[in-house]
Design an enzyme around this catalytic site. Structure first.
Site, PDB file in Angstrom:
ATOM      1  N   ASP B  95      -8.208  57.490   7.403  1.00  0.00           N
ATOM      2  CA  ASP B  95      -7.005  57.481   8.216  1.00  0.00           C
ATOM      3  C   ASP B  95      -5.813  57.719   7.301  1.00  0.00           C
ATOM      4  OD1 ASP B  95      -5.095  57.056  10.176  1.00  0.00           O
ATOM      5  OD2 ASP B  95      -5.154  54.871   9.969  1.00  0.00           O
ATOM      6  N   ASP B  97      -1.837  57.936   7.496  1.00  0.00           N
ATOM      7  CA  ASP B  97      -0.794  57.587   8.439  1.00  0.00           C
ATOM      8  C   ASP B  97       0.564  57.747   7.756  1.00  0.00           C
ATOM      9  OD1 ASP B  97      -0.835  55.175  10.997  1.00  0.00           O
ATOM     10  OD2 ASP B  97       0.966  56.087  10.161  1.00  0.00           O
ATOM     11  N   ASP B 304      -5.526  54.911   4.345  1.00  0.00           N
ATOM     12  CA  ASP B 304      -5.493  53.484   4.670  1.00  0.00           C
ATOM     13  C   ASP B 304      -6.811  52.870   4.173  1.00  0.00           C
ATOM     14  OD1 ASP B 304      -5.729  50.979   5.776  1.00  0.00           O
ATOM     15  OD2 ASP B 304      -4.765  51.535   7.657  1.00  0.00           O
TER      16      ASP B 304
END
Lengths: 350, 399
Positions: B95, B97, B304
């Site tokens: 992920d 972000d 992440d």
């Protein structure tokens, strides 16, 4: 493969088939005179594991290869029958260490054959002697147990899914794999009745020996947390909380599980969170009770170990005590230990 | 969100799911757990499983959930409680972000809204509301080309390391826009059985956590000492090369500037073969270390860490709607990544203009048109813009 090699690496599948081909060994027959040396050596393997934490396999000086090879499955059966995970772990480690001693100087062909059998994909590094390329997935499966910096993947040469290792490093990794392999082997469901009486009384004696040694191994107790013995990470989270700053999800998890495992009551923990800017009493209580194992799956969650907190970016960088520990819950005891040592040193000063 | 806005969104979500011709489903879908948010501010409905894409599709049309998740893990019994599920393996996912990236546009588009009077503004939240004096706020992140562009750069870095260092085949790496502030990268069918500790090592490799420069032959280098040619070493060398060659160096290194300029050609030549000798000789120790730290920061990939190490993670299902924006989690074929524009290509709820009353919104663009800024006003905007404002919680349907 030769009998010599079976003696050095008795856990190999080929060694096992050698055993069953040469001699159809049944546990009930272990009582016969013919197998006395086998039982003696099997007992010795286990005692060496308990006393020296390493089985001595001196393949160069062996006379009775067959007994040597047979003693391994016999020892595995005995350890299985005593049926204690800690003993299984000590024994498998001791066997694996013996294998390591031989593997680190082994010829390339043998080390590759053994890797293959243990399920490790390795090949010689082209144009570099005594060096191997190892599949990264296999590397990760076993190297995560090591704590030296050089074993961290980020410090390795990694190319197209292959990690480069020296022969000694590959041998060390194989030791880890062999230990797990033998640990699994020692889980045969066996009762003492499966052995002839003479042997089962010897097993009983071994078990008593083991219980004595186990008592001295002492699992370190956890000291209750207070302001004087907190690790830097927990200290910082509590400071931020009292300043009204927001803690991330990972930080809340670490803090709550730390406090719950270090002897704080649910009420004490809730009291700490009440100063949080977005404090919601009901929600916090639910979450804290859940993590403390009072609700839901009834598992009391453990705080993450130091390396995980580093990965999550919530370790503020440790102090000198952190150098000695791998888990935040070990901090209070380590701190007390260090203070005691310091005082002793001061006491001894003229 | 008021009932009217909720009904409006629910209806659009349902229409979207009925119009979907084909649902994206993960491999071994029947062994996975599914989870849903059926309403805003409602607990997640989870531990569900579906035998087929058709069964799941039917559920989506019927319930029109606000968010749809599937487990990266496969289980023997996906509907059981966690301890009884029987974990079989888990996909490797990442992920990225914008939230984890240092982006300056944050000050230009992130919002605060007063929980008491409902008015708000752009930028960091004030200590007390200038309109009513109260001190409780909702903080709302916005998105723009700039922060999403930075996230995309991280995707390129990630895919490069996954293929070059880890040897994952490009055909097994799938890239998705998350539907909000970043990108998801899935690796198909490789290393699914590795445990949490191993995933942590993978994450540390990508982020450079725990890197020891000495072990990479990059610290205290003696003349002629042996240095490793590693993925990390090469990337650090390349990063420093770019800094010296193109942008010149950080002000901090100014004391060494003249020496650097004189030896620039030699330094660059050496860096091409991972050789840091002349560079190190030209800088004082502190500056050399600062330069290495800067290079590591540039090379490290901003994923992440929690998502990748969580072997039970529920992850947003591709091609479903994200209730924080009303955008779709879009699969991006590799050849389209460069031209992919999330604020155009993930917008799927377009439609006729409707009237909304807006508390506060920054200036933003969507599908190539600009909107806002808005402050405490009623405006008629295209449906997709209304959806974004409602999902962000800064507007309500107006009468």
């Amino acid at each position: 493969m030769s009998v010599l090699r079976y003696a050095k690496y008795p856990f190999l599948r080929e060694a096992a088939s050698f055993v069953s081909e040469q001699l159809d060994l049944q546990l009930k027959e272990l009582g016969s005179e013919e197998f006395r040396p086998v039982v003696r050596r099997a007992k010795q393997r286990i005692m060496q594991a308990l006393r020296q934490r390493k089985v001595a396999v001196d393949s160069g000086n062996l006379v009775d290869y067959v007994s040597e090879v047979l003693s391994f499955p016999t020892a595995v059966a005995i350890v299985s029958a005593i049926n204690d995970p800690l003993l299984r772990s000590v024994y498998s480690l001791s066997e694996a260490k013996a294998a390591y001693e031989n593997l680190k100087d082994e010829d390339q062909k043998t080390i590759l054959a053994i890797s293959r059998e243990i399920g490790i994909r390795a090949k010689p590094t082209t144009a570099l002697a005594h060096s191997f390329d190892l599949n990264v997935e296999d590397y990760l499966r076993y190297a995560t147990g090591f704590h030296e910096k050089k074993w961290k993947l980020v410090n390795r040469k990694l190319n197209r899914g292959m990690v480069q290792l020296t022969q000694q490093e590959l041998a060390r990794l194989l030791q880890e794999a062999i230990q797990r392999h033998i640990y699994q082997k020692t889980a045969i469901p066996l009762s003492l009745e499966a052995f002839p009486e003479t042997v089962s009384s010897e097993i009983e004696e071994l078990r008593k020996n083991w219980e004595k040694i186990k008592g001295t191994m002492g699992i370190k107790e956890i000291v209750k947390d207070d302001e004087t013995n907190r690790p830097p990470c927990i200290r910082r989270m509590l400071e931020n909380l009292s300043k009204g700053e927001h803690l991330s999800h990972s930080e809340r998890f670490a803090l709550t599980t730390y406090l719950a495992n270090a002897g704080h009551s649910i009420e004490e923990i809730l009291g700490l969170y009440s100063s949080s800017p977005d404090f919601n009493a009901a929600k916090t209580e639910y979450q804290v009770r859940h993590l403390a194992g009072e609700m839901g799956s009834r598992t009391r969650y453990k705080p993450p170990r130091c390396s995980t907190m580093k990965t999550q970016g919530i370790c503020p960088g440790g102090d000198s005590i952190c150098q000695k520990i791998r888990h935040p819950l070990q901090y209070p005891a380590a701190k007390i230990g260090e203070e005691r040592r310091r005082k002793e040193v001061e006491w001894q000063k003229p | 969100m008021n009932g009217r806005s909720l009904d409006f969104l629910k209806k659009l979500f349902s229409i979207y799911y009925s119009s979907l011709e084909e649902l994206w489903v993960p491999g071994e879908m029947e062994k996975r757990e599914f989870g849903f948010f059926l309403g805003k501010e409602m607990a997640m409905v989870r531990h569900r499983s579906f035998e087929s894409a058709e069964a799941l599709h039917k559920f989506l049309v019927q319930e029109a959930p606000f968010d749809v998740y599937y487990s990266v893990a496969t289980y023997d019994n996906p509907e059981e409680v966690m301890s009884q599920k029987g974990w079989r393996g888990a996909d490797i996912v990442f992920d990225i972000d914008a939230d984890h990236l240092e982006h300056k546009c944050r000050d230009e588009h992130d919002l605060w809204i007063c929980r008491t009077c409902g008015r708000g503004g752009v930028g960091a939240k004030p200590s007390s509301c200038p309109y009513c004096g109260k001190k409780e706020f909702d903080e709302i992140n916005w998105i723009c080309d700039q922060c999403l562009g930075m996230a995309k750069m991280e995707v390129y870095k990630l895919v490069e390391v996954l293929t070059e260092d880890f040897g994952f085949g490009e055909e097994n790496i799938e890239v998705f826009f998350s539907g909000h502030r970043g990108y998801h990268v899935h690796v198909k069918g490789s290393m699914t059985s590795i445990d949490q500790a191993a995933r942590k090592e993978l994450v540390d490799y990508l982020t450079g956590t725990g890197i020891d420069l000495e072990l990479h032959g990059l610290s205290g280098i003696q003349k002629g000492s042996k240095r490793l040619v590693t993925g990390w070493g090469t990337r650090i060398a390349r990063s420093i090369y770019e800094m010296i060659d193109e942008k010149g160096l950080d002000g901090k290194l100014s004391e060494d500037k003249n020496v650097l300029a004189k030896r620039k050609r030699r330094i660059l030549e050496e860096l091409m073969s991972n050789n840091f000798e002349t560079l190190q000789m030209s800088l004082n120790k502190r500056n050399f270390e600062a330069l290495l730290a800067l290079a590591i920061e540039k090379v490290s990939i901003k994923i992440d860490p929690v998502v990748t190490t969580d072997i039970h993670r529920l992850f947003r299902l591709p091609e479903t709607l994200n209730s924080k924006t009303g955008f779709s989690k879009r699969r991006i074929p590799p050849e389209q990544l460069a031209s992919f524009n999330p604020l155009r290509d993930a917008v799927v709820l377009s439609g006729d203009p409707i009237k909304v009353s807006i508390k506060c919104a920054p200036r933003f663009s969507l599908s190539g048109r600009s909107y806002g800024p808005y402050s405490d006003e009623v405006a008629t905007v295209p449906q997709e813009v209304a959806v974004l404002l409602l999902c962000k919680g800064v507007a309500e349907c107006s009468g």
